[in-house]
Design a protein around this motif. Structure first.
Motif, PDB file in Angstrom:
ATOM      1  N   ASP A  13       8.103 -33.377 -37.056  1.00 44.60           N
ATOM      2  CA  ASP A  13       9.162 -34.081 -36.336  1.00 44.60           C
ATOM      3  C   ASP A  13      10.537 -33.459 -36.565  1.00 44.60           C
ATOM      4  O   ASP A  13      11.498 -33.837 -35.914  1.00 44.60           O
ATOM      5  CB  ASP A  13       9.206 -35.553 -36.773  1.00 44.60           C
ATOM      6  CG  ASP A  13       7.911 -36.283 -36.452  1.00 44.60           C
ATOM      7  OD1 ASP A  13       7.262 -35.913 -35.458  1.00 44.60           O
ATOM      8  OD2 ASP A  13       7.546 -37.199 -37.201  1.00 44.60           O
ATOM      9  N   LYS A  14      10.633 -32.522 -37.464  1.00 41.67           N
ATOM     10  CA  LYS A  14      11.922 -31.912 -37.804  1.00 41.67           C
ATOM     11  C   LYS A  14      12.272 -30.778 -36.844  1.00 41.67           C
ATOM     12  O   LYS A  14      11.411 -30.200 -36.202  1.00 41.67           O
ATOM     13  CB  LYS A  14      11.892 -31.392 -39.237  1.00 41.67           C
ATOM     14  CG  LYS A  14      11.671 -32.503 -40.257  1.00 41.67           C
ATOM     15  CD  LYS A  14      11.900 -31.996 -41.637  1.00 41.67           C
ATOM     16  CE  LYS A  14      11.758 -33.111 -42.641  1.00 41.67           C
ATOM     17  NZ  LYS A  14      12.893 -33.987 -42.697  1.00 41.67           N
ATOM     18  N   GLU A  15      13.574 -30.476 -36.782  1.00 45.46           N
ATOM     19  CA  GLU A  15      14.050 -29.347 -35.979  1.00 45.46           C
ATOM     20  C   GLU A  15      13.410 -28.065 -36.500  1.00 45.46           C
ATOM     21  O   GLU A  15      13.174 -27.928 -37.700  1.00 45.46           O
ATOM     22  CB  GLU A  15      15.569 -29.212 -36.113  1.00 45.46           C
ATOM     23  CG  GLU A  15      16.339 -30.345 -35.505  1.00 45.46           C
ATOM     24  CD  GLU A  15      16.520 -30.175 -34.007  1.00 45.46           C
ATOM     25  OE1 GLU A  15      16.434 -29.038 -33.506  1.00 45.46           O
ATOM     26  OE2 GLU A  15      16.748 -31.195 -33.354  1.00 45.46           O
ATOM     27  N   GLU A  16      13.150 -27.121 -35.598  1.00 44.41           N
ATOM     28  CA  GLU A  16      12.551 -25.852 -35.994  1.00 44.41           C
ATOM     29  C   GLU A  16      13.425 -24.682 -35.574  1.00 44.41           C
ATOM     30  O   GLU A  16      14.044 -24.720 -34.518  1.00 44.41           O
ATOM     31  CB  GLU A  16      11.191 -25.664 -35.330  1.00 44.41           C
ATOM     32  CG  GLU A  16      10.139 -26.628 -35.816  1.00 44.41           C
ATOM     33  CD  GLU A  16       8.818 -26.397 -35.106  1.00 44.41           C
ATOM     34  OE1 GLU A  16       8.269 -25.274 -35.234  1.00 44.41           O
ATOM     35  OE2 GLU A  16       8.369 -27.313 -34.431  1.00 44.41           O
ATOM     36  N   LYS A  32      13.803  -7.112 -29.732  1.00 47.35           N
ATOM     37  CA  LYS A  32      14.111  -7.742 -28.447  1.00 47.35           C
ATOM     38  C   LYS A  32      12.842  -8.284 -27.792  1.00 47.35           C
ATOM     39  O   LYS A  32      12.822  -9.421 -27.312  1.00 47.35           O
ATOM     40  CB  LYS A  32      14.798  -6.733 -27.529  1.00 47.35           C
ATOM     41  CG  LYS A  32      15.252  -7.295 -26.227  1.00 47.35           C
ATOM     42  CD  LYS A  32      15.969  -6.240 -25.404  1.00 47.35           C
ATOM     43  CE  LYS A  32      16.395  -6.805 -24.067  1.00 47.35           C
ATOM     44  NZ  LYS A  32      17.068  -5.819 -23.237  1.00 47.35           N
ATOM     45  N   ASP A  33      11.780  -7.498 -27.787  1.00 48.66           N
ATOM     46  CA  ASP A  33      10.518  -7.930 -27.188  1.00 48.66           C
ATOM     47  C   ASP A  33       9.934  -9.147 -27.911  1.00 48.66           C
ATOM     48  O   ASP A  33       9.454 -10.086 -27.281  1.00 48.66           O
ATOM     49  CB  ASP A  33       9.497  -6.790 -27.191  1.00 48.66           C
ATOM     50  CG  ASP A  33       9.853  -5.670 -26.237  1.00 48.66           C
ATOM     51  OD1 ASP A  33      10.748  -5.865 -25.379  1.00 48.66           O
ATOM     52  OD2 ASP A  33       9.241  -4.580 -26.360  1.00 48.66           O
ATOM     53  N   LYS A  34       9.983  -9.119 -29.235  1.00 51.42           N
ATOM     54  CA  LYS A  34       9.424 -10.228 -30.020  1.00 51.42           C
ATOM     55  C   LYS A  34      10.241 -11.501 -29.795  1.00 51.42           C
ATOM     56  O   LYS A  34       9.680 -12.584 -29.589  1.00 51.42           O
ATOM     57  CB  LYS A  34       9.395  -9.865 -31.502  1.00 51.42           C
ATOM     58  CG  LYS A  34       8.769 -10.919 -32.383  1.00 51.42           C
ATOM     59  CD  LYS A  34       7.395 -11.311 -31.950  1.00 51.42           C
ATOM     60  CE  LYS A  34       6.351 -10.431 -32.534  1.00 51.42           C
ATOM     61  NZ  LYS A  34       4.975 -10.894 -32.277  1.00 51.42           N
ATOM     62  N   LYS A  35      11.581 -11.371 -29.813  1.00 52.09           N
ATOM     63  CA  LYS A  35      12.432 -12.530 -29.572  1.00 52.09           C
ATOM     64  C   LYS A  35      12.172 -13.102 -28.183  1.00 52.09           C
ATOM     65  O   LYS A  35      12.069 -14.318 -28.016  1.00 52.09           O
ATOM     66  CB  LYS A  35      13.910 -12.171 -29.724  1.00 52.09           C
ATOM     67  CG  LYS A  35      14.361 -12.037 -31.164  1.00 52.09           C
ATOM     68  CD  LYS A  35      15.806 -11.623 -31.267  1.00 52.09           C
ATOM     69  CE  LYS A  35      16.715 -12.797 -31.109  1.00 52.09           C
ATOM     70  NZ  LYS A  35      18.122 -12.498 -31.389  1.00 52.09           N
ATOM     71  N   LYS A  40       9.932 -18.446 -25.455  1.00 52.24           N
ATOM     72  CA  LYS A  40       9.071 -19.319 -24.649  1.00 52.24           C
ATOM     73  C   LYS A  40       8.689 -20.584 -25.420  1.00 52.24           C
ATOM     74  O   LYS A  40       8.319 -21.588 -24.830  1.00 52.24           O
ATOM     75  CB  LYS A  40       7.829 -18.576 -24.199  1.00 52.24           C
ATOM     76  CG  LYS A  40       8.135 -17.429 -23.259  1.00 52.24           C
ATOM     77  CD  LYS A  40       6.901 -16.626 -22.937  1.00 52.24           C
ATOM     78  CE  LYS A  40       7.278 -15.398 -22.120  1.00 52.24           C
ATOM     79  NZ  LYS A  40       6.149 -14.503 -21.933  1.00 52.24           N
ATOM     80  N   ALA A  41       8.776 -20.539 -26.743  1.00 53.02           N
ATOM     81  CA  ALA A  41       8.459 -21.702 -27.581  1.00 53.02           C
ATOM     82  C   ALA A  41       9.554 -22.755 -27.507  1.00 53.02           C
ATOM     83  O   ALA A  41       9.412 -23.841 -28.059  1.00 53.02           O
ATOM     84  CB  ALA A  41       8.239 -21.272 -29.021  1.00 53.02           C
ATOM     85  N   LYS A  42      10.662 -22.418 -26.845  1.00 53.51           N
ATOM     86  CA  LYS A  42      11.797 -23.328 -26.681  1.00 53.51           C
ATOM     87  C   LYS A  42      12.378 -23.788 -28.019  1.00 53.51           C
ATOM     88  O   LYS A  42      12.736 -24.941 -28.199  1.00 53.51           O
ATOM     89  CB  LYS A  42      11.427 -24.517 -25.804  1.00 53.51           C
ATOM     90  CG  LYS A  42      11.031 -24.112 -24.394  1.00 53.51           C
ATOM     91  CD  LYS A  42      10.964 -25.278 -23.476  1.00 53.51           C
ATOM     92  CE  LYS A  42      10.530 -24.993 -22.078  1.00 53.51           C
ATOM     93  NZ  LYS A  42      10.579 -23.756 -21.485  1.00 53.51           N
ATOM     94  N   LYS A  43      12.427 -22.842 -28.946  1.00 50.50           N
ATOM     95  CA  LYS A  43      13.025 -23.057 -30.263  1.00 50.50           C
ATOM     96  C   LYS A  43      14.043 -21.950 -30.482  1.00 50.50           C
ATOM     97  O   LYS A  43      13.893 -20.852 -29.957  1.00 50.50           O
ATOM     98  CB  LYS A  43      11.966 -22.971 -31.360  1.00 50.50           C
ATOM     99  CG  LYS A  43      10.724 -23.782 -31.107  1.00 50.50           C
ATOM    100  CD  LYS A  43      10.744 -25.049 -31.861  1.00 50.50           C
ATOM    101  CE  LYS A  43       9.432 -25.782 -31.726  1.00 50.50           C
ATOM    102  NZ  LYS A  43       9.508 -26.968 -30.964  1.00 50.50           N
TER     103      LYS A  43
END
Length: 66
Positions: A13-16, A32-35, A40-43
Protein backbone atom coordinates in the motif's frame (compact mmCIF):
# COMPACT_ATOMS: atom_id res chain seq x y z
CA UNK A 1 6.46 -7.15 -4.90
CA UNK A 2 5.92 -10.85 -4.16
CA UNK A 3 8.67 -10.79 -1.57
CA UNK A 4 7.15 -7.69 0.07
CA UNK A 5 3.72 -9.30 0.11
CA UNK A 6 5.02 -12.46 1.74
CA UNK A 7 6.84 -10.41 4.38
CA UNK A 8 4.10 -7.86 5.12
CA UNK A 9 1.21 -7.23 2.73
CA UNK A 10 0.74 -3.66 4.04
CA UNK A 11 3.99 -2.76 2.26
CA UNK A 12 2.10 -3.02 -1.03
CA UNK A 13 0.00 0.00 0.00
CA UNK A 14 3.02 2.30 0.25
CA UNK A 15 4.36 4.64 -2.43
CA UNK A 16 6.92 3.02 -4.72
CA UNK A 17 9.99 4.35 -6.48
CA UNK A 18 11.96 2.22 -8.92
CA UNK A 19 15.69 2.82 -8.41
CA UNK A 20 18.18 1.59 -10.99
CA UNK A 21 21.58 1.31 -9.32
CA UNK A 22 25.15 1.04 -10.62
CA UNK A 23 24.18 3.09 -13.65
CA UNK A 24 27.78 4.10 -14.18
CA UNK A 25 28.37 0.58 -15.49
CA UNK A 26 25.97 0.80 -18.44
CA UNK A 27 25.66 3.04 -21.47
CA UNK A 28 23.34 6.03 -21.64
CA UNK A 29 21.27 4.17 -24.23
CA UNK A 30 20.84 1.17 -21.92
CA UNK A 31 19.75 3.46 -19.06
CA UNK A 32 17.30 5.29 -21.29
CA UNK A 33 15.85 2.04 -22.67
CA UNK A 34 15.48 0.49 -19.21
CA UNK A 35 13.85 3.63 -17.77
CA UNK A 36 11.49 3.78 -20.74
CA UNK A 37 10.41 0.17 -20.24
CA UNK A 38 9.87 0.69 -16.49
CA UNK A 39 7.86 3.90 -16.85
CA UNK A 40 5.04 1.66 -18.07
CA UNK A 41 4.73 0.56 -14.41
CA UNK A 42 3.44 4.09 -13.69
CA UNK A 43 5.92 4.53 -10.85
CA UNK A 44 8.70 7.09 -10.54
CA UNK A 45 11.95 5.73 -12.02
CA UNK A 46 15.40 7.08 -11.20
CA UNK A 47 18.83 5.87 -12.34
CA UNK A 48 21.54 6.26 -9.70
CA UNK A 49 25.30 5.92 -9.44
CA UNK A 50 27.27 6.62 -6.28
CA UNK A 51 29.92 8.16 -8.53
CA UNK A 52 27.56 10.75 -10.01
CA UNK A 53 26.38 13.27 -7.42
CA UNK A 54 23.64 14.64 -9.68
CA UNK A 55 21.95 11.22 -9.71
CA UNK A 56 22.07 11.09 -5.91
CA UNK A 57 20.57 14.59 -5.78
CA UNK A 58 17.80 13.50 -8.16
CA UNK A 59 16.98 10.56 -5.89
CA UNK A 60 16.94 12.80 -2.79
CA UNK A 61 14.59 15.23 -4.52
CA UNK A 62 12.28 12.39 -5.53
CA UNK A 63 12.27 10.97 -1.99
CA UNK A 64 11.30 14.35 -0.55
CA UNK A 65 8.35 14.59 -2.94
CA UNK A 66 6.79 11.24 -1.98
Amino acid sequence: RDEFASFDSTLLDKEEIIVLTKCDLVSEKEKKDKKKSLIKAKKPVVAVSVYEQDTIDELKKLLRSV
